[in-house]
Design a protein around this motif. Structure first.
Motif, PDB file in Angstrom:
ATOM      1  N   GLU A 302     -17.884 -44.027   9.637  1.00 36.25           N
ATOM      2  CA  GLU A 302     -18.876 -43.613  10.622  1.00 36.25           C
ATOM      3  C   GLU A 302     -20.291 -43.924  10.143  1.00 36.25           C
ATOM      4  N   HIS A 303     -20.497 -43.847   8.826  1.00 36.23           N
ATOM      5  CA  HIS A 303     -21.815 -44.172   8.270  1.00 36.23           C
ATOM      6  C   HIS A 303     -22.171 -45.633   8.527  1.00 36.23           C
ATOM      7  N   GLU A 304     -21.218 -46.503   8.325  1.00 39.62           N
ATOM      8  CA  GLU A 304     -21.461 -47.921   8.594  1.00 39.62           C
ATOM      9  C   GLU A 304     -21.722 -48.143  10.091  1.00 39.62           C
ATOM     10  N   ALA A 335     -27.958 -35.825   1.033  1.00 40.92           N
ATOM     11  CA  ALA A 335     -27.216 -37.069   1.277  1.00 40.92           C
ATOM     12  C   ALA A 335     -26.259 -37.416   0.140  1.00 40.92           C
ATOM     13  N   GLN A 336     -25.112 -37.984   0.521  1.00 38.63           N
ATOM     14  CA  GLN A 336     -24.216 -38.616  -0.446  1.00 38.63           C
ATOM     15  C   GLN A 336     -24.555 -40.096  -0.617  1.00 38.63           C
ATOM     16  N   LYS A 337     -25.012 -40.699   0.485  1.00 43.13           N
ATOM     17  CA  LYS A 337     -25.393 -42.104   0.480  1.00 43.13           C
ATOM     18  C   LYS A 337     -26.315 -42.337   1.663  1.00 43.13           C
ATOM     19  N   THR A 385     -20.684 -34.395   8.069  1.00 47.02           N
ATOM     20  CA  THR A 385     -21.822 -34.620   8.966  1.00 47.02           C
ATOM     21  C   THR A 385     -22.598 -35.852   8.543  1.00 47.02           C
ATOM     22  N   LEU A 386     -23.194 -36.507   9.551  1.00 47.67           N
ATOM     23  CA  LEU A 386     -24.030 -37.684   9.316  1.00 47.67           C
ATOM     24  C   LEU A 386     -25.243 -37.594  10.220  1.00 47.67           C
ATOM     25  N   ASN A 387     -26.333 -38.175   9.776  1.00 50.65           N
ATOM     26  CA  ASN A 387     -27.533 -38.221  10.609  1.00 50.65           C
ATOM     27  C   ASN A 387     -28.292 -39.510  10.348  1.00 50.65           C
ATOM     28  N   GLY A 388     -29.008 -39.957  11.371  1.00 52.18           N
ATOM     29  CA  GLY A 388     -29.798 -41.181  11.230  1.00 52.18           C
ATOM     30  C   GLY A 388     -30.823 -41.308  12.329  1.00 52.18           C
ATOM     31  N   SER A 389     -31.845 -42.081  12.062  1.00 47.60           N
ATOM     32  CA  SER A 389     -32.861 -42.370  13.080  1.00 47.60           C
ATOM     33  C   SER A 389     -32.405 -43.562  13.894  1.00 47.60           C
ATOM     34  N   GLY A 390     -32.544 -43.408  15.219  1.00 48.54           N
ATOM     35  CA  GLY A 390     -32.052 -44.505  16.023  1.00 48.54           C
ATOM     36  C   GLY A 390     -32.997 -45.075  17.088  1.00 48.54           C
ATOM     37  N   VAL A 391     -34.312 -45.239  16.861  1.00 52.53           N
ATOM     38  CA  VAL A 391     -35.034 -45.131  15.592  1.00 52.53           C
ATOM     39  C   VAL A 391     -36.314 -44.337  15.829  1.00 52.53           C
ATOM     40  N   ALA A 392     -37.212 -44.307  14.809  1.00 53.39           N
ATOM     41  CA  ALA A 392     -38.505 -43.658  14.968  1.00 53.39           C
ATOM     42  C   ALA A 392     -39.327 -44.405  16.025  1.00 53.39           C
ATOM     43  N   VAL A 393     -39.676 -43.706  17.115  1.00 53.24           N
ATOM     44  CA  VAL A 393     -40.296 -44.368  18.261  1.00 53.24           C
ATOM     45  C   VAL A 393     -41.708 -44.854  17.927  1.00 53.24           C
TER      46      VAL A 393
END
Length: 430
Positions: A302-304, A335-337, A385-393
C-alpha cells in the motif's frame, strides 16, 4: 507506540534502531533500560497485587469457617489480616495506575522502528534518490514564485502581514482560482481513479486525537491550540486516521482509503529563518491528504501504491520531480519508512518537497487502539496505517507558477487544470 512485549524480547534491536535514528548509544540504552525497568516493576507489582487479592478472598472464606467452628481467636486474626490486605490492595491499585501511566508516557516518547531496507544515515544528506520524472527546466527568465505573483498583482504579502503577521499570503484573482483548481483536480483524481473516499473532517481536534497519530505529547510546540483546549490540525492525517480510533474493523473491508482537502496549521517553531519569503513555508496552507488503513500484511504494498498516487498528480501536471527514500535520521517520529517527492522549482534552481508518504505499521494503531478481525476468527490484530500528501496545494501552485512561467511574465495553465479554470489557458497581469 511500540509493543512492550517486543521491546522486552528485543532490547538490542531497539537500541540499534534508536542509534540509527540519531541517538547516542548511551542515550539509546538509557531509554530502553528505563522502559524495561518500569515494565518489570509494574509486572512485579501487579503479581503482588493479584496474590494479595487472592489471599484476601481466601482469608475471608476462612473467617466463616473459624466462626462456625467457634475459633474466635483465629477469626479475629483473619479479620485483621483481611483489613491489612484490603488497605494494601487499595494502595496497590493507586500505585498500579501510576506505573501504568509512567510506562505509557515512556512508550509514547519512543519513535517507531525503521524497516530493514531504510538507509541508515544522519540527516537529509544521506537520503537516497530512487527515481526521477521529467527534465528540469531552467530558462533565462526563471523567477521565484513571489516575484512572479507580485508582478502579476495576484499575490499580496503586505496585506497578509497586516491581517495575520508573517508566514501568511493573500491570493486574489486568477492565482486564487488556480489554487482552487489544483485542489479540486487532486480530489477528483484520487476519488475517481485511485479509489479514495472523500472526507470533510473537523479542523479542530481533541488531545487524544493528536496523541493517536503521534503529534502529542512530543510536538506540541509545532501546533496551534485554542482557548477551549482544542487544537488546529497540522494535517488532515490527524482526523482521517482517527476516524477508526477505538474500533474493531472487519478485515474483509480493508483497506480503507480516505482523502481530504483541508487547511493545515503549523507554528513552524523549528523553522526560524527558513523560507521567510514567499509561501513555501506558511502557518496556514491547503493540502490534499491521503490515508490508508490496512491489514498487517498489506501495508508495504500500500505504501508503494500511495506514493504512486501522489506521483501521478505531478505527472499529470507535467512537473519534473524526483522521489527519494528518507534515511533513518531524517524520518518522522511515527514512520517506519518514508518516501519524499520533491518537485523542481526553476526559481530556486533546486528540488523541494511537495509530498511525503509514510508507512507506520501498527505504531499509530496501538496509540488509537484500532484493531481488525477476519471473518470466522476470534483473534484481533492491530491495523496498519499510512499517510501521505497527495499533494501540498500551495507548493503545487508554486511549482506551476515557476515551471509554466513564460518570457513575458504570464503563466500558462496546465492542460489538466484548464477545465477547472473555465477554459482559461494563460494567467496574465491584472
Amino acid at each position: 507506540m511500540l509493543d512492550i512485549k517486543w521491546i522486552r524480547e528485543n532490547p538490542e534491536a531497539l537500541v540499534q534502531a534508536l542509534r540509527n535514528r540519531g541517538q547516542s548509544e548511551s542515550d539509546a540504552r538509557a531509554t530502553v533500560q528505563s522502559v524495561i525497568s518500569t515494565d518489570e516493576e509494574r509486572r512485579a507489582h501487579v503479581t503482588r497485587l493479584q496474590e494479595a487479592q487472592e489471599r484476601r478472598n481466601a482469608a475471608s472464606k476462612e473467617i466463616g469457617k473459624a466462626m462456625a467452628s467457634g475459633d474466635k481467636e483465629r477469626a479475629e486474626k483473619l479479620k485483621a489480616e483481611v483489613a491489612d490486605l484490603k488497605t494494601f490492595v487499595q494502595n496497590g491499585e493507586v500505585r498500579e495506575r501510576e506505573l501504568d501511566e509512567s510506562l505509557r508516557n515512556q512508550l509514547a516518547s519512543i519513535p517507531n522502528v525503521p524497516l530493514q531496507d531504510v538507509p541508515v544515515g544522519r540527516d537529509e544528506k544521506d537520503n537516497v534518490e530512487i527515481r526521477r520524472f521529467g527534465e528540469p527546466a531552467l530558462n533565462p527568465w526563471s523567477k521565484e514564485h513571489f516575484d512572479i505573483g507580485e508582478s502579476l498583482g495576484f499575490m499580496d504579502f503586505e496585506r497578509a502581514a497586516k491581517l495575520a503577521g508573517t508566514r501568511f499570503t493573500v491570493l486574489t484573482g486568477q492565482l486564487a482560482r488556480l489554487e482552487r483548481a489544483l485542489g479540486q483536480f487532486m480530489l477528483d483524481l484520487h476519488t475517481r481513479e485511485h479509489g479514495y473516499t472523500e472526507v470533510q473532517p473537523p479542523l479542530l481536534v481533541r488531545d487524544e486525537v493528536l496523541f493517536g497519530t503521534g503529534q502529542l505529547p512530543k510536538f506540541a510546540e509545532d501546533l496551534f491550540r485554542t482557548t477551549d483546549d482544542r487544537w488546529l490540525i497540522p494535517t488532515a492525517e490527524v482526523p482521517l486516521t482517527n476516524l477508526v480510533a477505538g474500533e474493531i474493523l472487519e478485515g474483509e473491508k480493508l483497506p480503507l482509503r480516505f482523502t481530504a482537502l483541508t487547511p493545515c496549521f503549523r507554528s513552524e517553531a523549528g523553522s526560524a529563518g527558513r523560507d521567510t519569503r514567499g509561501m513555501l513555508r506558511q502557518h496556514q496552507f491547503n493540502k490534499v491528504e491521503l490515508v490508508s488503513i490496512t491489514d498487517a500484511d498489506s501495508s508495504i504494498a500500500e505504501h508503494e501504491r500511495m506514493t504512486e498516487c501522489a506521483e501521478t498528480v505531478l505527472k499529470k501536471l507535467e512537473l519534473p520531480f524526483r522521489t527519494i527514500v528518507l534515511c533513518t535520521g531524517d524520518m518522522g517520529f511515527g514512520a517506519q519508512k518514508t518516501y519524499d517527492i520533491e518537485v523542481w522549482l526553476p526559481g530556486q534552481k533546486t528540488y523541494r518537497e511537495i509530498s511525503s508518504c509514510s508507512v507506520c505499521g501498527d505504531f499509530q494503531a496501538r496509540r488509537m487502539n484500532t484493531r481488525y478481525r477476519m471473518a470466522g476468527e476470534k483473534q484481533t490484530r492491530f491495523v496498519h496505517t499510512l499517510n501521505g500528501s497527495g499533494v501540498a496545494v500551495g507548493r503545487a501552485l508554486i511549482a506551476v507558477m515557476e515551471n509554466y512561467l513564460n518570457e513575458d511574465g504570464s503563466i500558462s495553465v496546465p492542460s489538466v487544470l484548464q477545465p477547472y479554470m473555465g477554459g482559461v489557458t494563460r494567467i496574465e497581469r491584472a
